[in-house]
Design an enzyme around this catalytic site. Sequence first.
Site: not given
Length: 515
Positions: A244, A274
């Site tokens: 993330d 990400e």
Amino acid sequence: MADDKPDEQTPTPENATILQAFEWYIPDDHTHWKRLARDVQKYSDMGITALWIPPPCKASSPSGNGYDIYDLWDLGEFDQKGSVPTKWGSKDDLLELSTAADDCNVLLYADAVLNHKAAADKTEKCLVVEVDPDDRTKTISEPYEIEGWLGFDFPGRGDKYSAMKWHWEHFSGTDYNAANEKTAIYKIQGEFKSWAQSVDTEKGNFDYLMFADIDHAHPEVKKDINEWGVWLAKLLSLRGMRFDAVKHFSEDYLREFLDYLKANVNEDFFFVGEFWKDSLADMTAYLDRMQGSKFSLFDAPLVYNFSEASRTESYDLRKIFDGSLVQVRPVAAVTLVMNHDTQPHQALEAPIEGFFKPLAYALIMLREEGYPCVFWGDLEGISGEFKEEPSCGGQLPDIILARKLYAYGKQDDYFDFSTCLGWVRHGTWDKPAGMAVVISNAGPGEKRMFVGEEHKDEVWTDVLGWQEGEVKIGGDGFATFTCPGVSMAIWVKDDAPGRDQFGGFKAGVGYGKDE
């Protein structure tokens, strides 16, 4: 023509497909791990080869999706932050999911949230300066003391698995001063304290994102997170991780973490980050800096192309891959149509009209390039206040199955008309069926395409059933394939292996509470 038969000891591997096995609004009934364990065989039969599971660690509340992470080492085992299980379920349920996935030969990729921590157990005093929210390299105050939520004692877990307690010195920034209830971006001061430099340069330095920002330069932090990564990977038999917010924390540390995992778990571990930014130049530069790490990124620019295409009348489909990661770095591109951040009413919402979803999935699922990721909300529907039915008329499972069975071999493109594209997959020596795909974002589509003389006189039909009728392949290997307007068709020989499986998977059944 199918490829000449090579050494029979090297069969064509089955196409790989990820399922993002959650969406933002899944009910917080603590049964999602059971839900996935129940259905993993169905997903495997459909053509899913890997599940990207949500953050499995304890969040700030029983309803937290895990991005508001509290304790890396609590997988739903300890009574902390209001419950024993996480939103997704208990640790035992998670272990059962791991076993079920392994039994079905489905890989597990876990979502790792390493940028920050939330819901501290106590405040701690520390010296800070305030920085400009729009340029974090600019200091806008003299140093002064605050009370920040920066003390993590993990009273429910104690010292089990890890004895480390987190204090202010393990963080580089925070956003709240409990002494005066003021919100700002506070850069923590101290010896060797600084924002990480190997981060995205948006806002001057984009190290700080939210909550208590972890200082990955601290040796105790590195040791704890490294050991957690190996522990989690071995415990769940992970084959990969999704990271993330990678543009917000140290690239230097992330490379160190990847090397540690590969050395202590599996050299072939899969990593995807990400790095959500509509900038191909920034994404490729990031991949260059992650040199040798076998690192992938989600293709954010392609998602924005899909969104624009679905909302632009007579969009030129020949430009659909322009500026996308899959166009220039196909081996490093995880392609997708939607995810938990871009779904309706989320922070990065990228609306894609319903009619375009099947076309978008055809473009990522039925072509050679990229590693496609299917969104749970499209496959099973979206729950809660913003409830939506499964996309693609409930036939996304059939598109996934078509990838599994027929999307192999040489690819010939027929990108010669702005509102209608076609392509052919010619199959391989051991998967010779092949397929022909036609998509249109305007009126009915038509493409005369070559599938191979070896298919002469075969009768092909649309596996989706959206285009009626049949096509007979000519003696020259050509045929004219069609699709309905603002739709698509996947043409395959009417008795090709697996044709009887289409229509056999029910979409939208993943939400029922598993008692």
